[in-house]
Motif scaffolding. Structure first.
Motif: not given
Length: 349
Positions: A336-349
């Motif tokens: 995520m961004s250093a502001q806490g938004d734009q959260l994405i998942t890179i790996l599910n494990r």
């Protein structure tokens, strides 16, 4: 970069011989002297000089980090902490000099001329895992009234131990201290670890989804294994958990029906300062926080579905200070961004 790796030392760069395994296994690189510093398994600060391959023990200490020294060209300072019985939790600073730097006349050379002969201890509360937030400003995990808190302190721009007072301390001042307070539910305590394990195996399914964990404590020379359930940030979540698990626990013959609310130990992950020192990122109980240095405010960037009694997220800040990478409570690698938004998942494990 060649892509090749090689062992620097057969001694593991891990602070494994410490109470409660509180070592963060951090190494730090000096760009001026091309030297890496780390805490060995024996509790020594080790200096590895890349140009020569020389490995030198400096002194007892753990989790070192390097920063430039204000007012002295091509000079750096090393901050670390100690776990020795007579100096447990002491924050210490040691001056480092590159080949072209001129150390003060009172300082003697050591470790191939890269470090002063002595370190000094700022007059600060005990703690561990310090980092430089800015020149002459550190952040560390302080021991406060039996728990862990984030602390920030100004330390004097002293360049040797010669000016330290008779106790070895030097001028320092706390400028911030957090007041994190998590609660937990204690449902049993045993002096026999096997009985504690048997109780947990019976009651864990009844407490789902809240985690059961054990805290060992010595009372009147007797070791107790305290069995606790969940970590709660507020009374609403705590009462909701009580309403859910207490009726289930009453069906277990092993439970005597007693419980009480206790203060949970705060488990911190890495302290990650931004490149300009304007903020600090860290994880605590699987939540991720940002401390803003200018206004001394804490902001929660990521709140887990369920707080955990041990930290597994261990958030890391990107070198440019723009993004935060971490493992969430489900083991997924996320950014995520250093502001806490734009959260994405890179790996599910």
């Amino acid at each position: 970069l060649t892509g090749a790796t090689f062992p620097v030392s057969e001694k593991a760069p891990a602070a494994v011989n410490m109470p409660d395994a509180e070592g963060l296994r951090r190494a730090s690189w000096s760009l001026l002297s091309n030297t890496a510093y780390y805490g060995s398994a024996d509790g020594d600060i080790m200096a590895y000089e890349a140009p020569t391959g020389k490995l030198t023990p400096l002194e007892k200490g753990l989790d070192p980090q390097v920063s430039l020294t204000a007012g002295i060209p091509r000079a750096e300072r090393l901050v670390f902490w100690t776990a020795a019985p007579n100096e447990a939790g002491q924050i210490r600073i040691r001056d480092l000099y590159s080949a072209s730097a001129q150390p003060p006349a009172s300082s003697k050379s050591a470790a191939s001329g890269l470090a002063s002969a002595r370190s000094f201890a700022p007059a600060l509360p005990p703690g561990r895992s310090p980092v430089w937030l800015a020149q002459n400003e550190i952040a560390y995990i302080a021991a406060v009234k039996g728990n862990n808190q984030l602390a920030l302190a100004k330390v004097s721009p002293q360049t040797s131990a010669a000016g330290a007072n008779a106790t070895g301390a030097t001028n320092a001042a706390l400028i911030y201290q957090s007041a994190f307070a998590f609660q937990t539910i204690q449902i049993a305590a045993y002096t026999d670890p096997e009985e504690a394990a048997a109780f947990i195996s019976v009651c864990q399914p009844l407490c789902d989804p809240y985690q059961i964990y054990v805290v060992a404590a010595e009372v009147n020379h007797t070791k107790w294994y305290r069995i606790r359930v969940g970590i709660f940030k507020n009374k609403t979540d705590l009462n909701s958990a009580l309403d859910r698990i207490l009726p289930a626990l009453k069906t277990a013959a092993a439970w005597d029906g007693k419980h009480f609310i206790a203060t949970a130990t705060n488990h911190f992950g890495w302290l990650c300062p931004s490149p300009d020192g304007s903020f600090l990122i860290f994880s605590l109980m699987n939540a991720i926080y940002r401390y803003n240095n200018r206004d001394q405010k804490l902001v929660c960037l990521y709140k887990p579905a369920i707080y955990a009694p041990e930290n597994k997220t261990n958030a890391i800040l990107s070198p440019d200070g723009e993004k935060v990478a971490f493992l969430d409570e489900s083991g997924r690698l996320r950014v995520m961004s250093a502001q806490g938004d734009q959260l994405i998942t890179i790996l599910n494990r």
